[in-house]
Design a protein around this motif. Structure first.
Motif: not given
Length: 466
Positions: A242-269
């Motif tokens: 899909p094209p990206i187009g001309d983006l100049t401002r924030p979106g209005r949609k409220r998002l579902r965000v998946g949070l992870n700090t464990s990484g792919v084998g070794r996680g964050a301190d």
């Protein structure tokens, strides 16, 4: 902290690339003045930061007298030294053969410079881009302008250091394991790794068994990244995305965000985890929903990625003399490059299974982004290490272990082909930038950019000159 930057009262001022375009179009500055200021700034920081692989200042001055057309006409930049630019050598961060100029622009440079950008030369990287820190034993380390005792990250280290230090407003970078996002995180920049095949690429990257490399830019503002992708899309448009187009401002949609700090084998301190959770709270304050998730990777992912990485090293070293002629010096390579190649050779029998497992990661990404609009992780697992921690003269086992401790989040998007962006939303207790990474489903760069605009407004990015 030992900060180094070149911001000052000249034709570049404090302008980002879009601001500079407006100044050029308005006649407030000329392309010649802008390029001369960029050369002066580069020379001011080059001895300390070591970001330049090949200077082409006279060529840039000549181009500035009659810049090619395009939105970015007259804006100075650098091209990372692992893609071809006609008339300049392509050394891939090594000195293992004698330099010789490329005969023609590669596919990426043709598209990149077709936007009107003027390159001042080539930017330094770690050898073949394998390390997350550019510390070549003879070419020297590339240092972070926020604190020169620390690495500028890699592999797009030279580009990042020059954008952060104010030498140029944006520069080319590419990313095969985090090499746009890692230096963006380290240097307090915006770094978007696009979806696989979003932008034109040189043949060497298109021919990989798993096409893990994506080209892009490093910038100081979200609008610069958005403007570059808009202009690149006018030249090279992948019809399957899909094209990206001309983006100049924030979106209005409220998002579902998946949070992870464990990484792919070794996680964050502990500190990095806390900074990421603070970013999650900011998202919630803005009305988004954040849920802790596990990244859907197999236990073998990190091991498989290292073996695939090693196969790329073996592919570079194997035909070295045939490609580069009598000047080829295999022994000039650093211990990481040589160690990766040895690792791949010893485990060649495992490579078919490794590639098959890594290719299945695309389905894992589809599973994650069917439930969540974006993912949130830190870019890196710990604060930026000091120069020497990833010294490539150390033994291979030490280097690869330390790399995996630090680079525990970025490779997944390279394997899946999905886009991800690093935003400079956090600062460590020691005053160093710590990037936060947002990932999305393949083709969904627009959602990441709109979210980036919103976060930039809510928490303006720290500036090195303040």
């Amino acid at each position: 902290m030992k900060k180094v930057h070149a911001f000052g009262d000249d034709a570049l001022g404090d302008l980002d690339a879009v601001g500079l375009v407006e100044a050029l179009h308005g006649g407030k500055v000329s392309a010649a003045e802008v390029v001369e200021a960029a050369i002066s700034r580069t020379e001011k920081v080059a001895a300390t930061l070591n970001p330049v692989a090949f200077p082409a200042y006279d060529r840039a001055r000549a181009e500035a007298r009659d810049p090619r057309p395009g939105y970015f006409s007259g804006v100075p930049t650098f091209v990372k030294d692992n893609v071809d630019v006609a008339g300049m050598p392509t050394m891939h961060g090594t000195d293992a053969w004698d330099p010789r100029p490329a005969k023609r622009d590669g596919d990426f440079a043709r598209m990149y410079l077709g936007t009107g950008l003027i390159t001042l030369g080539k930017a330094q990287l770690s050898e073949y881009g394998f390390s997350a820190s550019a510390e070549h034993p003879r070419l020297g380390p590339v240092r972070c302008p926020w604190d020169t005792d620390h690495t500028a990250g890699a592999s797009s280290s030279g580009s990042a250091a020059m954008v952060a230090a104010g030498a140029v407003p944006l520069a080319h970078a590419n990313d095969g394991g985090g090499s746009i996002r890692i230096p963006a995180s380290v240097n307090g920049l915006v770094g978007l790794k696009p979806t696989r095949a979003r932008l034109a690429q040189d043949k060497q990257f298109r021919d990989m068994p798993i096409k893990i490399v994506s080209d892009g830019v490093l910038t100081r503002s979200v609008r610069d990244t958005a403007a570059f992708l808009r202009e690149a899309e006018k030249i090279y448009r992948p019809l399957h995305l899909p094209p990206i187009g001309d983006l100049t401002r924030p979106g209005r949609k409220r998002l579902r965000v998946g949070l992870n700090t464990s990484g792919v084998g070794r996680g964050a301190d502990k500190e990095t985890t806390a900074l990421t959770e603070e970013t999650a709270r900011l998202l919630e304050d803005l009305g988004h929903t954040v849920v802790e998730v596990e990244v859907p990777v197999k236990p073998s992912f990190a091991e498989d990625f290292v073996l695939y990485w090693g196969s790329l090293s073996l592919a570079m070293l194997g035909p070295g003399r045939l490609v580069h002629g009598r000047s080829w010096r295999r022994a000039s390579h650093d211990n990481l490059t040589l160690g990766l190649a040895r690792h791949a050779l010893r485990n060649a029998h495992r490579l078919p299974g490794t590639i098959a497992r890594l290719k299945r990661a695309e389905g894992q990404a589809e599973h994650l982004y069917a439930k969540y609009d974006v993912s949130l992780t830190p870019v890196l697992a710990t604060e930026t290490p000091r120069v020497g921690h990833l010294d490539p003269t150390l033994d291979y086992e030490t280097i690869i272990d330390r790399l995996q401790d630090w680079v525990a989040f970025t490779p997944w998007q390279n394997v899946t082909g999905a886009p991800a962006i690093s935003l400079p939303l956090a600062t460590t207790a020691n005053g160093l930038p710590q990037g936060m990474m947002f990932g999305g489903a393949p083709g969904q760069e627009a959602a990441l950019i709109e979210l980036a605009y919103e976060l930039e407004e809510a928490r303006p990015f720290a500036r090195i000159q303040d």
